[in-house]
Design a protein around this motif. Structure first.
Motif, PDB file in Angstrom:
ATOM      1  N   VAL A 104      44.260  45.073  33.692  1.00  0.00           N
ATOM      2  CA  VAL A 104      43.448  45.359  34.871  1.00  0.00           C
ATOM      3  C   VAL A 104      43.574  44.167  35.813  1.00  0.00           C
ATOM      4  O   VAL A 104      43.417  43.023  35.397  1.00  0.00           O
ATOM      5  N   ASP A 147      34.952  40.783  34.898  1.00  0.00           N
ATOM      6  CA  ASP A 147      35.449  39.911  35.952  1.00  0.00           C
ATOM      7  C   ASP A 147      34.318  39.513  36.900  1.00  0.00           C
ATOM      8  O   ASP A 147      34.161  38.333  37.235  1.00  0.00           O
ATOM      9  N   ASP A 170      42.567  42.578  39.765  1.00  0.00           N
ATOM     10  CA  ASP A 170      41.758  42.634  40.977  1.00  0.00           C
ATOM     11  C   ASP A 170      42.725  42.510  42.150  1.00  0.00           C
ATOM     12  O   ASP A 170      43.259  41.436  42.421  1.00  0.00           O
ATOM     13  N   ALA A 194      36.431  45.345  34.984  1.00  0.00           N
ATOM     14  CA  ALA A 194      35.911  44.960  36.303  1.00  0.00           C
ATOM     15  C   ALA A 194      34.557  44.277  36.157  1.00  0.00           C
ATOM     16  O   ALA A 194      34.292  43.252  36.797  1.00  0.00           O
ATOM     17  N   ARG A 247      40.145  46.713  45.265  1.00  0.00           N
ATOM     18  CA  ARG A 247      40.004  47.549  44.079  1.00  0.00           C
ATOM     19  C   ARG A 247      40.580  46.855  42.854  1.00  0.00           C
ATOM     20  O   ARG A 247      41.444  45.988  42.960  1.00  0.00           O
ATOM     21  N   PHE A 248      40.034  47.246  41.719  1.00  0.00           N
ATOM     22  CA  PHE A 248      40.598  46.857  40.433  1.00  0.00           C
ATOM     23  C   PHE A 248      41.575  47.956  40.044  1.00  0.00           C
ATOM     24  O   PHE A 248      41.267  49.147  40.189  1.00  0.00           O
TER      25      PHE A 248
END
Length: 114
Positions: A11, A70, A13, A67, A19-20
């Protein structure tokens, strides 16, 4: 087509797209849009989408979890607007600390930031 999940998922960023993105072997499998609201970090998650060929494999959950981790690492908060994101946070109370609107959304009612 049978979807196969490998260890090469990641994943990212992608800030220039806000958006992720969840990618596997370079292929975009899904994304979680965000709208920055204020500093230090407060993001609205208005939309989560997974490629139809890879749905029902838990990728949306992996995406939102990554996300949220993060945003947590940056000391931020999330306003989940997307129905999928709301359901994720309702089902994963270990992420209550990153929610900024738990008390005002009926789907998230009863959740409290820790």
């Amino acid at each position: 087509m049978t979807a196969r999940i490998t260890a090469d998922q990641a994943v990212f960023d992608v800030q220039e797209r806000s958006r992720f993105e969840l990618r596997m072997d370079g292929e975009l499998l899904g994304f979680c849009d965000y709208e920055p609201r204020r500093l230090p970090v407060r993001l609205v998650f208005p939309h989560v989408e997974v490629n139809p060929a890879y749905r029902r494999l838990g990728l949306g959950t992996r995406l939102v979890r990554a996300a949220a981790l993060d945003v947590r690492a940056r000391g931020g908060l999330i306003d989940p607007v997307c129905t999928f994101a709301k359901a994720f946070f309702k089902n994963h109370p270990e992420f209550n600390d990153v929610l900024s609107v738990a008390a005002v959304d009926p789907l998230l009612a009863g959740l409290k930031r820790t």
